[in-house]
Write an enzyme that holds these catalytic residues in place. Structure first.
Site, short mmCIF file in Angstrom:
data_model
loop_
_atom_site.label_atom_id
_atom_site.label_comp_id
_atom_site.label_asym_id
_atom_site.label_seq_id
_atom_site.Cartn_x
_atom_site.Cartn_y
_atom_site.Cartn_z
N ASP A 1 -1.73 8.02 8.50
CA ASP A 1 -1.96 7.38 9.78
C ASP A 1 -0.59 6.88 10.24
OD1 ASP A 1 -1.46 4.75 8.67
OD2 ASP A 1 -3.52 4.70 7.96
N HIS B 1 1.28 4.83 7.52
CA HIS B 1 1.34 5.23 6.12
C HIS B 1 1.81 6.68 5.99
CE1 HIS B 1 -1.50 1.82 5.97
NE2 HIS B 1 -0.93 1.59 4.80
N SER C 1 0.81 -1.22 0.00
CA SER C 1 0.00 0.00 0.00
C SER C 1 0.84 1.27 0.00
CB SER C 1 -0.92 0.01 1.23
OG SER C 1 -0.17 -0.01 2.42
#
Length: 424
Positions: A326, A329, A40
């Protein structure tokens, strides 16, 4: 010969002006022939599908999203796709390969095959798997997944014996016990086929311990037999423990061919997926960026264990991962490491990437590319340049040989000329 002092003088002047050219903690590339595998933190498609499109979710610079040089999937990893039903077909090709994934299978997920199993064994499996991937991608351009077809002549089907949480193992597949067998003391076989790739990474796994079923203990025994070459690969359970063991995997690099999977005891396992390795290349070390959680979650160091020179360079941040989107990330340190993908660099080493190929204050360890001349550049009141003595020694030897040759030639012509005058 007269240029050497000038070169040293110019280099000293450069040193006095503060030119150092240290190795930088980034991943980069020599040219445009590179590829990145990720999750991700480099999955541009995942960001595009969020609302709003917040690129702070990634550690990758969004300018690289349209490069066509990235294969990434949020929530996944190459190891996870290799073993489990949660699958993404990682596919990519390049001379210079970079990996920034692995965090989606860590002790945080606490996977183990059975309730009495061991996640430590799965961390060991992860390290062994990535060792094979990194070593082989230093000599192959292309990585993708392929399905492995197999033929089992019995009536039993594959069974989801090994599962934990949302993760269900399907590579290798377990073939259930035939109904007419009263226990697991039997021999059974299945054919499988590898074709279309130069080589393949396939799993060979056993329960290394005493496996209990209906008051009986079993020793796992699994073999792969290459029917074309006669080579056999095998594992037998050697441990006497009855709890705390799990599915130990070895990762074989096999050629195309016709194979036989053989079980002498317990359940038959047969590979269903393989890493497809294609297009041999000149040796080019891969680059691996540490893939870990914020400290609030437990991570592992298996990609670091797997990434060893000379086939691999490992890059890591010195601080805790703290994202801006967050906590997991958009970390500034890892964003900085990936920023090296925005430009070409001439030299790679264990210590880092060198931006210039002239001189450096650091001797490159395990260098690759056009690397700088070794030099220790200091900046006291009077700059001192201490160069690696080996090139100077070699230059001195060459100059000495040249002088000897010139002297011999002069003596030869002088003697020859004197002989001619005497004869006249």
């Amino acid at each position: 010969m007269f240029l050497l002092p000038r070169f040293v003088l110019v280099s000293c002047i450069i040193g006095s002006l503060g030119f150092d050219n240290p190795p930088t903690n980034v991943v980069s590339h020599l040219n445009g022939d590179w590829f990145l595998f990720g999750d991700s933190r480099s999955d541009c498609n995942h960001v595009v599908n969020t609302n709003p499109r917040n690129y702070s979710y990634m550690d990758l610079n969004p300018a690289l999203c349209d490069s066509g040089k990235i294969s990434s999937k949020a929530g996944n990893s190459i190891f996870r796709s290799f073993h489990f039903t949660d699958f993404y077909n990682y596919t990519g090709e390049g001379q210079q390969i970079i990996f920034y994934e692995g965090v989606n299978f860590t002790p945080y997920h606490a996977f183990k095959c059975t309730t009495s199993g061991s996640n430590d064994i799965w961390m060991q499996n992860k390290g062994l798997f990535y060792t094979q991937v990194y070593k082989n991608m230093a000599v192959y351009r292309s990585l993708t997944f392929v399905n492995v077809p197999y033929v089992y002549n019995g009536s039993a089907q594959s069974t989801a014996l090994c599962k934990s949480g949302s993760l269900v193992l399907n590579n290798p597949a377990y073939i259930a016990r035939e109904a007419n067998f009263g226990d697991y003391y039997y021999k059974v076989e299945a054919d499988f086929y590898l074709s279309g790739c130069d080589e393949y990474i396939v799993p060979l796994c056993i329960f290394n311990g005493k496996f209990l079923s209906n008051t009986k203990y079993y020793d796992d025994s699994q073999y792969y037999f290459n029917k074309d070459t006669g080579v056999i690969y095998g594992l037998n359970s050697t441990e006497t423990i009855t709890t705390g063991f799990d599915f130990n995997c070895h990762y074989l690099v096999l050629p195309s061919g016709n194979y036989l999977a053989i079980s002498n005891e317990l359940l038959l396992t047969v590979p269903t997926k393989a890493i497809c390795l294609n297009k041999r290349k000149d040796f080019t070390p891969v680059q691996v960026v540490d893939s870990r959680w914020n400290n609030a979650r437990q991570s592992d160091n298996m990609t670091a264990v797997a990434c060893q020179p000379p086939y691999c360079y490992f890059r890591n941040s010195t601080t805790n991962y703290v994202g801006v989107y967050d906590i997991n990330h958009g970390d500034a340190g890892f964003t900085s490491i990936l920023s090296g993908l925005l430009y070409d660099s001439p030299c790679f080493s264990q210590q880092g990437v060198f931006r210039y190929d002239n001189v450096s204050s650091v001797w490159p360890l395990y260098p690759y590319g056009r690397c700088p001349t070794a030099a220790d550049i200091n900046n006291p009141d009077v700059p001192i340049c201490v160069y690696d003595p080996l090139p100077l020694i070699l230059l001195g030897i060459l100059l000495g040989v040249a002088v000897i040759i010139i002297v011999v030639l002069l003596l030869y012509f002088m003697v020859d000329n004197g002989t001619r005058l005497h004869d006249a």
